[in-house]
Motif scaffolding. Structure first.
Motif: not given
Length: 810
Positions: A544-545, A548, A571, A728, A742, A745
Motif C-alpha cells: 500500500s498505497r 492499490w 498494508y 484509504e 490509518f 486524511e
C-alpha cells in the motif's frame, strides 16, 4: 578513371555504327560538353529539331528521366531512336517497363526460374512502407515466399538498400524475419546503394558468370541501370497499375479541415460520401494486418489448426487485392491446402474480431447525422475486402443508420484510385458530391480525379504522429505493443477537432489514464507476470498505497492467466515498517541518514513515535548516537510491541513462513522492503517500476521494469505518483490485534475523485487490452510505455489538478 572519363571514352565504341551520321545530344551538363569536345570530329552533332539520325540523353540515368519524358514524344513522332550514354534504347526499355504486369506468386516463380541470383530493391519492393513513418516497414508476403522458392532451387538472394532508410533498420527487419539468416549473410547480401550503379557493379563482380535478375519498381534505378552490367531486370507493378508514373503514398503531415469548413461543404453538397475505416469508424489496431495475427492467436487457443495463418492471409490478399473475402479465403485454401470447414471457421473468427475492434469516431459520426438532418444523401465509399452487408452490420452496431449506398472496392472491382469514386459520380448524375476521407492520395486526390469535392479528416494515428507520437510508433514491435498503442491513440485522437484546452477534468483524467498512467501500469503487470512464471515466488505482495491500482489490474490478468502466485494487497509504508525495527541500529541509521535536516528531538517524536513527555532534553555537547542511546529502552519496548502487532496482521493473511514473496513498489529506493526484511518471517524480492536517480545504495534484492535508457519517466514520475494511491489514508501502525490503523486524511474530496477517475480509466484500458491483445508471457515493451508517457508531456496533463496533493506527497 572517373565515371565521366569512362562514359566519354566508351562513347565512340557504343555508337560506332553512327559515326559520320547526325547525332543530337539532349540534356546538357558535363557529359554533353565532354562528348562534344572528345568526339566532335568523328560524329556530326546537331539539334534535335534538325532531324538527327539518333538522339542521346547526356545526364546521369536518374537525372535524365525528366529529359526522357520531354524528349521521347518528339522522337516517337519523328521516328528518331533515343538512347542513353550507355547505349540503351530508352524508348524500347521504357515501353518494356510500362508493359510489365502485376504478378501473383506463381507468376513470380516463373519469372525467377533459371536465374542463379535474384536481387531485390529492399525499400518499396521487398519491404513495403506503412502510412505514417518512413521506417514503418513490413515484408511483402509474396516476396518472402518467393525467397524460399529461390533458395530451395539453389539460388542466391541479395538486397539493395537505398539511403532514405538506414541500412541497420532493413538488416534488423530481414534478420528478425529469418530472411537474412546470420550476421555474416547480412554483411554479404545486403548492399547499400552508392552512386547510380556501384552496387550493381559489385553484384556482377561477385557473381561473374551467373545469370542475375534484379527486381524493383523504379524505371531508371531498377529497370535500366542494372542492364549496363548484364543484369536482367523485372519491374514490380502494383495491382491494376502499369504506368511508368506509379502513384506513391503521400507521407506529408495532414492538414485537417476544420469542422466549420466541412459543415459548409456539407451544406453546399447534395450527396456526402464518407470513407469508412479511419474516418467514420476506427479499428483498435495499429494496422489492419494486426487482425490477422489476432485470428491466428485465438484460433490456436481454440485448437483450430492455423499455422502461419497471418502470413498466408496477407499473401492471399496481396494476390487478390480487389478480391472479396470469400475469394481471398479461396486463394488461401489453394496456397495452404486447408480444408474448407477450417477456412470457414477462420473466416468467422476474422469477422468476429472485426466486430470487436471497431468503434465509431463520434466527432465524424456527428457530421454524418447532421448531413442526414439537412436532407443530404449519405453514402459510404471504401477500399475493403469485407462485404457491404457486413459493413452495414458494423455501422448499425455503432449506432449509424441512414446510409443509402455502400460502394465497396471488392464488390465493384475497382478501388478509389481506380474509379470507385467515379461510380459514385455516375450513380448521382448532376448532383454535387462531397467525399470525406482520411488520406490525401486515396481520398482527396481520387475525389478530384472523379470530379468530386473532397475534405480531409486525418486518422487518429496520423494525428498522433503529427503531434509528437512518432517515437511511439517506432517502439511498438509486438502485437501487444501495437494493440496498447492503438487503444491509447484512438482514445486521445479520435476527435480531430478537439481543443485540449476545453477538456473537462473528467476527460483529462481519462485521457491521462489511457495514454500515460494506464500503459505504464499494464506494461509493469505483464512484466511482473512473466517474472512470476519464471521464478515462481510463493506470492506477490502489493504494498500500500502504490499497490492499490496494481492489485486491481493484476486481478484482471489473473482471470486469463494460469499458474500465477496468489496476490495480496499488503498494508505497508516506510513509517509503519520502521516501527517494528526501530530498535535495530542498522535500520535506525538508514532512516536517520534520510532525515539529516530534522533535529533529533523532532525525529524521536516524528519517526520513533515518542510522546512529548518521553523525549529527554539533549545535554550540551552530547553526540547524536549517545543522545539516541538514552532513549533506547523506550524505543525497544515500542519496537517489540509494533513487531507483535505487525506479525499478527501477517498471520491473518496466511502468508507462508520461510516463503519467497515479491514486494511491489513504484519508483522507490527500497527502504520499506529493507525495513520489512528485518522482521517478517519470509524473504522479499523487490519488483519496482524504476529506480530513482538519487538512490545511492542497494536496499536488497530489487528488479526494475524500466531500464535507464530513457530517463524521461524517472525524471517526471512524481506526477504519476500522485495517482498511485488508494481510497484509504496512509497506514500509521497496527493495533495489538493486527488491524491497520490509518493516519489522518490529508487529501481533499476533489483529489480523491480525480484519482478515482484515473483508476477507472486504467481499469477500462486494462480490460479492453486483455480482451483483445494480451498474450500470456508477452511483456509490453518498457521502451514503448516510457515514450508514451512523454509523448504529449503526459506528466503535465494532471499537474495543475494535483499540485497541492503533490506538495503533500513530496
Amino acid at each position: 578513371m572517373t565515371e565521366l572519363e569512362y562514359v566519354v571514352e566508351n562513347f565512340g565504341d557504343r555508337f560506332a555504327e553512327f559515326r559520320g551520321k547526325r547525332l543530337a545530344l539532349c540534356g546538357g551538363g558535363d557529359y554533353h560538353d565532354a562528348i562534344m569536345e572528345r568526339w566532335g570530329r568523328e560524329f556530326v552533332f546537331c539539334a534535335l529539331e534538325e532531324g538527327p539520325d539518333i538522339a542521346v540523353l547526356t545526364k546521369h540515368k536518374v537525372k535524365s528521366e525528366a529529359d526522357y519524358l520531354e524528349t521521347a514524344p518528339l522522337c516517337n513522332e519523328k521516328g528518331i531512336p533515343l538512347y542513353d550514354m550507355y547505349g540503351i534504347d530508352e524508348i524500347a526499355v521504357h515501353r518494356e517497363a510500362e508493359q510489365q504486369s502485376f504478378l501473383h506468386l506463381k507468376g513470380w516463380e516463373e519469372a525467377v526460374r533459371g536465374y542463379d541470383v535474384v536481387s531485390f530493391a529492399a525499400i518499396d519492393t521487398y519491404l513495403r512502407q506503412g502510412s505514417l513513418l518512413k521506417n514503418d516497414l513490413t515484408i511483402r508476403p509474396i516476396f518472402r515466399a518467393l525467397t524460399d522458392i529461390i533458395r530451395s532451387r539453389g539460388g542466391h538472394v541479395v538486397f539493395i538498400c537505398r539511403n532514405a532508410v538506414p541500412v541497420e533498420t532493413v538488416r534488423k527487419i530481414l534478420m528478425d524475419e529469418g530472411v537474412l539468416r546470420s550476421e555474416e549473410e547480412a554483411a554479404q547480401d545486403l548492399y547499400r546503394r552508392q552512386g547510380e550503379d556501384l552496387c550493381y557493379r559489385m553484384i556482377r563482380e561477385r557473381f561473374p558468370h551467373q545469370r542475375i535478375l534484379h527486381i524493383g519498381i523504379s524505371i531508371p534505378n531498377d529497370f535500366i541501370i542494372p542492364r549496363f552490367y548484364g543484369i536482367d531486370t523485372r519491374r514490380m507493378v502494383f495491382y491494376g497499375q502499369s504506368r511508368a508514373d506509379q502513384p506513391k503514398p503521400a507521407f506529408a503531415k495532414p492538414a485537417c479541415s476544420s469542422r466549420e469548413q466541412i459543415m459548409a461543404a456539407v451544406s453546399a453538397a447534395d450527396i456526402v460520401s464518407f470513407d469508412l475505416f479511419d474516418t467514420l469508424l476506427q479499428r483498435d489496431v495499429l494496422k489492419p494486418e494486426d487482425v490477422f495475427e489476432m485470428v491466428q492467436r485465438r484460433c490456436g487457443d481454440r485448437k483450430i489448426k492455423a499455422p502461419g495463418f497471418a502470413f498466408y492471409r496477407r499473401l492471399a490478399q496481396e494476390e487478390r487485392p480487389l478480391g472479396t473475402l470469400d475469394e481471398i479465403y479461396g486463394r488461401m485454401g489453394e496456397l495452404t491446402g486447408v480444408d474448407r470447414p477450417v477456412l470457414e471457421d477462420l473466416k468467422a473468427a476474422e469477422l468476429s474480431i472485426e466486430r470487436e475492434v471497431i468503434s465509431p469516431r463520434e466527432a465524424v459520426v456527428s457530421i454524418l447525422k447532421e448531413a442526414r438532418s439537412m436532407g443530404k444523401g449519405v453514402v459510404v465509399t471504401t477500399d475493403m475486402y469485407l462485404p457491404g452487408a457486413f459493413l452495414r452490420q458494423l455501422l448499425a452496431g455503432c449506432g449509424i443508420d441512414g446510409v443509402s449506398y455502400i460502394f465497396v472496392s471488392c464488390e465493384r472491382g475497382c478501388d478509389k484510385a481506380g474509379g470507385l469514386l467515379g461510380l459514385v459520380r455516375e450513380r448521382f448524375p448532376g448532383k454535387r458530391i462531397l467525399h470525406i476521407g482520411d488520406r490525401e492520395d486515396a481520398d482527396l486526390a481520387s475525389a478530384l480525379d472523379a470530379g468530386i469535392e473532397g475534405a480531409l479528416i486525418p486518422s487518429a494515428a496520423a494525428l498522433a504522429a503529427e503531434r509528437g507520437w512518432e517515437r511511439c510508433f517506432e517502439k511498438a514491435s509486438s502485437l501487444s505493443d501495437r494493440g496498447l498503442l492503438a487503444l491509447a491513440v484512438n482514445k486521445a485522437f479520435s476527435d480531430p477537432f478537439l481543443d485540449p484546452g476545453s477538456m473537462s477534468r473528467s476527460d483529462i483524467c481519462t485521457r491521462y489514464a489511457w495514454t500515460a498512467a494506464g500503459p505504464m501500469v499494464i506494461g509493469y503487470i505483464t512484466w511482473l507476470i512473466r517474472r512470476s512464471k519464471e521464478t515462481k515466488p510463493d506470492g506477490i505482495l502489493f504494498g500500500s498505497r502504490d499497490g492499490w491500482i496494481l492489485s486491481r489490474v493484476f486481478e484482471l490478468f489473473e482471470k486469463v492467466s494460469e499458474g500465477l502466485p496468489p496476490a495480496t494487497y499488503f498494508y505497508a509504508g516506510r513509517h509503519a515498517a520502521f516501527q517494528p525495527c526501530e530498535d535495530n541500529p542498522a535500520s535506525a541509521y538508514h532512516i536517520l541518514q534520510m532525515s539529516r535536516r530534522v533535529r533529533y528531538e523532532e525525529l524521536l517524536k516524528q519517526v520513533f513515535g515518542l510522546d512529548e513527555g518521553d523525549v529527554l532534553p539533549r545535554l550540551e555537547g552530547e553526540a547524536e548516537d549517545a543522545y539516541l542511546k538514552r532513549h533506547q529502552p523506550l524505543i525497544k519496548e515500542r519496537a517489540e510491541r509494533a513487531r507483535g502487532a505487525y506479525l499478527k496482521y501477517i498471520e491473518k493473511l496466511g502468508l507462508i513462513r520461510g516463503g519467497r514473496y515479491y514486494y511491489t513498489d513504484f519508483v522507490a529506493e527500497g527502504t520499506t522492503q529493507l525495513l520489512l526484511s528485518q522482521f517478517v518471517p519470509f524473504s522479499l524480492s523487490g519488483m519496482y517500476f524504476g529506480r530513482p536517480f538519487y538512490q545511492q545504495e542497494d536496499c536488497g534484492r530489487v528488479e526494475y521494469y524500466l531500464g535507464c535508457e530513457d530517463p524521461y519517466f524517472i525524471e517526471h514520475y512524481m506526477e504519476m505518483e500522485a495517482v498511485m494511491t488508494s481510497p484509504e489514508p496512509s497506514l500509521d501502525h497496527f493495533s495489538d490485534d493486527g488491524s491497520p490503523v490509518f493516519s489522518r486524511e490529508t487529501r481533499s474530496d476533489a483529489m480523491l475523485r480525480q484519482a478515482g477517475g484515473v483508476h477507472s480509466g486504467i481499469m477500462s484500458l486494462a480490460e479492453r487490452f486483455i480482451r483483445l491483445f494480451y498474450e500470456e508471457g508477452e511483456v509490453v515493451s518498457p521502451g514503448l510505455t516510457e515514450v508514451m508517457y512523454g509523448a504529449e508531456g503526459g506528466h503535465r496533463l494532471l499537474r495543475e489538478d494535483f499540485d497541492d496533493w503533490m506538495k503533500v506527497r513530496i
